[in-house]
Design a protein around this motif. Sequence first.
Motif, mmCIF file in Angstrom:
data_model
loop_
_atom_site.group_PDB
_atom_site.id
_atom_site.type_symbol
_atom_site.label_atom_id
_atom_site.label_comp_id
_atom_site.label_asym_id
_atom_site.label_seq_id
_atom_site.Cartn_x
_atom_site.Cartn_y
_atom_site.Cartn_z
ATOM 1 N N LEU A 1 43.491 35.731 43.399
ATOM 2 C CA LEU A 1 43.032 37.005 43.943
ATOM 3 C C LEU A 1 44.171 38.020 44.037
ATOM 4 O O LEU A 1 44.741 38.252 45.091
ATOM 5 N N THR A 2 44.457 38.631 42.911
ATOM 6 C CA THR A 2 45.411 39.733 42.834
ATOM 7 C C THR A 2 44.621 41.043 42.973
ATOM 8 O O THR A 2 43.382 41.032 42.959
ATOM 9 N N ASP A 3 45.312 42.154 43.069
ATOM 10 C CA ASP A 3 44.626 43.454 43.142
ATOM 11 C C ASP A 3 43.743 43.675 41.917
ATOM 12 O O ASP A 3 42.597 44.112 42.040
ATOM 13 N N ASP A 4 44.270 43.348 40.727
ATOM 14 C CA ASP A 4 43.520 43.519 39.485
ATOM 15 C C ASP A 4 42.285 42.622 39.472
ATOM 16 O O ASP A 4 41.189 43.056 39.114
ATOM 17 N N ALA A 5 42.450 41.375 39.893
ATOM 18 C CA ALA A 5 41.329 40.438 39.911
ATOM 19 C C ALA A 5 40.258 40.897 40.898
ATOM 20 O O ALA A 5 39.060 40.787 40.616
ATOM 21 N N MET A 6 40.679 41.420 42.039
ATOM 22 C CA MET A 6 39.711 41.892 43.032
ATOM 23 C C MET A 6 38.917 43.081 42.503
ATOM 24 O O MET A 6 37.717 43.188 42.759
ATOM 25 N N ASP A 7 39.574 43.960 41.741
ATOM 26 C CA ASP A 7 38.862 45.072 41.115
ATOM 27 C C ASP A 7 37.797 44.550 40.151
ATOM 28 O O ASP A 7 36.678 45.065 40.104
#
Length: 78
Positions: A52-58
């Motif tokens: 759950l990185t920022d990119d993955a959350m997007d």
Amino acid sequence: MYAIVYKSDGFPICRQVPGVTPDPVVTWNTEDAAKAFISSKGGDADFQPVQLTDDAMDKLAKALGFPVEAMTFEPYPG
């Protein structure tokens, strides 16, 4: 933290909770725990863990069709 998503479309595994929209995304503390869960259900061909990185959350928010701010998370086992 890790979520498990469908390989085909990136849609995350969620827990249905009455009155909660969108459904909370289920999380695992480690990649190994997420992989073990996938394997225990025979889902290796269809699912993958995603950190759950920022990119993955997007990407999760886009798959759910909600803004990232609306997402909630629930640890497994919950």
